[in-house]
Write a protein that holds these residues in place. Sequence first.
Motif, PDB file in Angstrom:
ATOM      1  N   TYR A  40      16.536-112.507 -64.825  1.00  0.00           N
ATOM      2  CA  TYR A  40      15.794-111.243 -64.920  1.00  0.00           C
ATOM      3  C   TYR A  40      14.528-111.440 -65.751  1.00  0.00           C
ATOM      4  O   TYR A  40      13.443-111.020 -65.352  1.00  0.00           O
ATOM      5  N   HIS A  41      14.668-112.101 -66.871  1.00  0.00           N
ATOM      6  CA  HIS A  41      13.524-112.350 -67.751  1.00  0.00           C
ATOM      7  C   HIS A  41      12.449-113.187 -67.049  1.00  0.00           C
ATOM      8  O   HIS A  41      11.258-112.978 -67.242  1.00  0.00           O
ATOM      9  N   GLU A  42      12.894-114.109 -66.217  1.00  0.00           N
ATOM     10  CA  GLU A  42      11.966-114.958 -65.465  1.00  0.00           C
ATOM     11  C   GLU A  42      11.459-114.268 -64.204  1.00  0.00           C
ATOM     12  O   GLU A  42      10.752-114.873 -63.402  1.00  0.00           O
ATOM     13  N   ARG A  43      11.852-113.007 -63.999  1.00  0.00           N
ATOM     14  CA  ARG A  43      11.409-112.154 -62.887  1.00  0.00           C
ATOM     15  C   ARG A  43      11.866-112.654 -61.521  1.00  0.00           C
ATOM     16  O   ARG A  43      11.200-112.446 -60.509  1.00  0.00           O
ATOM     17  N   VAL A  44      13.011-113.325 -61.473  1.00  0.00           N
ATOM     18  CA  VAL A  44      13.562-113.829 -60.222  1.00  0.00           C
ATOM     19  C   VAL A  44      13.920-112.690 -59.266  1.00  0.00           C
ATOM     20  O   VAL A  44      13.792-112.831 -58.052  1.00  0.00           O
ATOM     21  N   PHE A  45      14.325-111.545 -59.804  1.00  0.00           N
ATOM     22  CA  PHE A  45      14.807-110.445 -58.978  1.00  0.00           C
ATOM     23  C   PHE A  45      13.767-109.352 -58.744  1.00  0.00           C
ATOM     24  O   PHE A  45      14.065-108.350 -58.100  1.00  0.00           O
ATOM     25  N   ASP A  46      12.553-109.513 -59.222  1.00  0.00           N
ATOM     26  CA  ASP A  46      11.566-108.430 -59.175  1.00  0.00           C
ATOM     27  C   ASP A  46      11.268-107.926 -57.766  1.00  0.00           C
ATOM     28  O   ASP A  46      10.967-106.753 -57.585  1.00  0.00           O
ATOM     29  N   ALA A  47      11.322-108.778 -56.779  1.00  0.00           N
ATOM     30  CA  ALA A  47      11.001-108.357 -55.411  1.00  0.00           C
ATOM     31  C   ALA A  47      12.188-107.696 -54.711  1.00  0.00           C
ATOM     32  O   ALA A  47      12.057-107.233 -53.585  1.00  0.00           O
ATOM     33  N   LEU A  48      13.337-107.633 -55.368  1.00  0.00           N
ATOM     34  CA  LEU A  48      14.541-107.084 -54.757  1.00  0.00           C
ATOM     35  C   LEU A  48      14.836-105.691 -55.284  1.00  0.00           C
ATOM     36  O   LEU A  48      14.361-105.309 -56.345  1.00  0.00           O
ATOM     37  N   ALA A  49      15.671-104.959 -54.552  1.00  0.00           N
ATOM     38  CA  ALA A  49      16.088-103.627 -54.996  1.00  0.00           C
ATOM     39  C   ALA A  49      17.470-103.326 -54.446  1.00  0.00           C
ATOM     40  O   ALA A  49      17.873-103.853 -53.406  1.00  0.00           O
TER      41      ALA A  49
END
Length: 62
Positions: A40-49
């Motif tokens: 999460y901190h590395e923004r791995v999931f940012d494109a997902l919802a």
Amino acid sequence: MEAGVDAKIRRGRLLREILKQGERLAPLSPEQQLAWLVAYHERVFDALAGAAVQERLARLLH
């Protein structure tokens, strides 16, 4: 400024989705939770919802 607030709200919702415990009687290990928080901190999931987040997390466990 408004866009920054919206982004923070989206990230907060994503974090809440990541930390959900699907099964009450089978909680995730602290190591699994920490790995997800690092991702999460590395923004791995940012494109997902929503469901896509849970699917990605489930794949990471197997």
